[in-house]
Design an enzyme around this catalytic site. Structure first.
Site, PDB file in Angstrom:
ATOM      1  N   GLU A 162      39.334 -27.394  73.670  1.00  0.00           N
ATOM      2  CA  GLU A 162      39.950 -26.059  73.971  1.00  0.00           C
ATOM      3  C   GLU A 162      39.403 -25.809  75.412  1.00  0.00           C
ATOM      4  OE1 GLU A 162      38.205 -22.774  71.648  1.00  0.00           O
ATOM      5  OE2 GLU A 162      37.305 -24.122  70.297  1.00  0.00           O
ATOM      6  N   CYS A 173      38.357 -24.555  67.353  1.00  0.00           N
ATOM      7  CA  CYS A 173      37.245 -25.554  66.977  1.00  0.00           C
ATOM      8  C   CYS A 173      37.660 -26.498  65.901  1.00  0.00           C
ATOM      9  CB  CYS A 173      35.997 -24.857  66.678  1.00  0.00           C
ATOM     10  SG  CYS A 173      35.233 -23.720  67.765  1.00  0.00           S
ATOM     11  N   HIS A 191      31.256 -26.016  60.363  1.00  0.00           N
ATOM     12  CA  HIS A 191      31.395 -25.591  61.997  1.00  0.00           C
ATOM     13  C   HIS A 191      30.187 -24.737  62.276  1.00  0.00           C
ATOM     14  CE1 HIS A 191      32.395 -24.287  65.665  1.00  0.00           C
ATOM     15  NE2 HIS A 191      32.957 -23.438  65.168  1.00  0.00           N
TER      16      HIS A 191
END
Ligand code: HMG
Length: 393
Positions: free
Chosen positions: A79, A111, A233
């Site tokens: 990103e 993500c 994450h």
């Protein structure tokens, strides 16, 4: 056929900022950053490292000539893309000397991008079992100086080689995924910095985890005790800990202790690098596998992927016999040990520096950067990359 992670490479730039020093400079109690947020050090990318070089350095660690022959697909999840049109995967393809008979693309969903790339890679290998896919997750997380998100910034990359009969982890066909159109974190194309509704993003992360986890258990007839570890994450390490705590009571004391101990091992690298967006979940997996000696072949590792905007997915992988011998523990220990500390003033100067955007040329001093693959400058709107290790080959 087993398909999964055959090799894992990792790279972070050689510069970092200590979070205690940042807290003091921002007149915040250091405990907020090191305990409340759970970050110790933030990797800082000099101009000679961008998402392309970081990904290429992570891949350079793992790709050998046998892989060069087998890789026919490079998927670059980011990103922090450097071009709206040309995919970052093509630069990496060239820097690694991969064969021309390959596909190269870039994918984006915050993500979550690298997880989408892995699932796409699995499909490719299922159709072509003799081939391998190189999945890259590489990002520089930028919120801005003196912002609430500043402490969660970071920079780095993970490279994953996906193939059949993987040496490290076989990925199960057990995914549960979810999309919802929300504005918790985003970066409009005109902005160098991310916009974030911090508290809302935390709530959404937990809500997505809860929803995919509940469905996962029913769909796969598994419970918390079936997992040796769950990796998350990690936008900052406390976020994953908060998510883990929401499910711990589903297990007895032994299960709770095991999952908490393994969570601690799985957050060591992230705590010292910061958020690397697409690579963060896989950096946590790497940290767990390299820092925990108690895991065994056959252990099931849960993976929770979250990308703002938002998409979430829960799936799992099974550790393969001898997985530990295919990791690069000493190289990563050395990478962390060799990093140089920045003062807050030096970090701020790097943060505010940038490449020209008007077509003028800039040459960078690549001798200051110990990484093999670096950005040497920019000219006519084109970035000039150098692989020092392959020069003269
Ligand atoms: P904040 O408002 O500065 O922090 O923002 P806070 O006031 O909420 O405090 C944080 C924690 O520190 C709290 O603990 C405090 O109690 C504690 P909690 O209640 O949360 O358990 N605390 C202390 N602890 C020990 N000693 C002390 C002390 N003082 C306070 N002295 C926030 C925090 C995370 C919102 C901010 O940093 C931010 O906006 N970060 C960026 C957004 C983010 O990371 N969101 C996470 C979910 S979204 C996601 O994961 C996607 C993402 O990776 C992007 C993508 O997908 O591309 C971000």
């Amino acid at each position: 056929m087993k398909i999964g992670i055959d090799k894992v490479g990792f790279f972070a730039p050689h510069l970092y900022l200590d979070m205690t020093e940042l807290a003091e400079a921002r007149e915040v109690d250091p405990g907020k950053f090191t305990i409340g947020i759970g970050q110790e050090k933030m990797a800082v990318a000099p101009l000679t490292q961008d998402p392309v070089t970081m990904a290429a350095n992570a891949a350079w660690e793992i790709v050998d000539d046998v892989d060069r022959d087998a890789i026919d697909f490079v998927i670059f999840a980011t990103e922090s893309g450097i071009d709206h049109s040309k995919s970052a995967a093509i630069y990496v393809h060239q820097l690694l000397g991969l064969k021309p008979g390959a596909r190269c693309i870039e994918v984006k969903q915050a993500c979550y991008g690298a997880t989408a790339a892995i699932q796409m890679a699995k499909g490719h290998v299922a159709l072509h079992p003799d081939r391998k896919v190189l999945v890259l997750g590489s990002d520089i997380a930028r919120y801005g100086l003196n912002t609430g998100g500043e402490v969660t910034q970071g920079a780095g990359a993970v490279a994953l080689l996906i193939g059949q009969d993987p040496k490290i982890m076989a990925l199960e066909d057990d995914s549960v995924y979810l999309t919802d159109d929300i504005m918790d974190f985003w970066r409009p194309v005109y902005s160098e910095m991310a916009f974030v509704d911090g508290k809302f993003s935390n709530e959404q992360y937990l809500s997505f985890f809860s929803r995919v986890w509940e469905q996962y258990k029913v769909q796969n007839n598994l419970t918390l005790k079936d997992f040796a570890a769950i990796c998350f994450h990690l936008p900052y390490t406390k976020m994953g800990l908060k998510a883990l705590r929401t499910v711990l009571e589903e297990g007895d004391e032994v299960v709770q202790e095991r999952l908490q101990a393994n969570f601690q091992k799985g957050q060591i690298y992230n705590r010292n690098v910061g958020n690397i967006y697409t690579g963060s979940l896989y950096l946590s997996v790497l940290s767990l596998l390299e820092q925990q000696d108690d895991l065994s072949a056959g252990d099931r590792i849960g993976l929770f992927s979250y990308g703002s905007g938002a998409v979430g997915e829960f799936f799992s992988g099974i550790l393969q016999p001898g997985y530990k011998t295919h990791l690069h523990v000493s190289a990563h220990d050395a990478l962390f040990a060799a990093r140089q500390a920045l003062t807050v003033a030096e970090y701020e100067e790097i943060f505010q520096s940038g490449l020209p955007t008007d077509g003028s040329a800039m040459e960078l001093n690549i001798d200051l950067d110990p990484a093999p693959i670096v950005l040497a400058g920019v000219e006519d709107h084109m970035r000039k990359y150098v692989n020092k290790a392959s020069e003269g080959m």
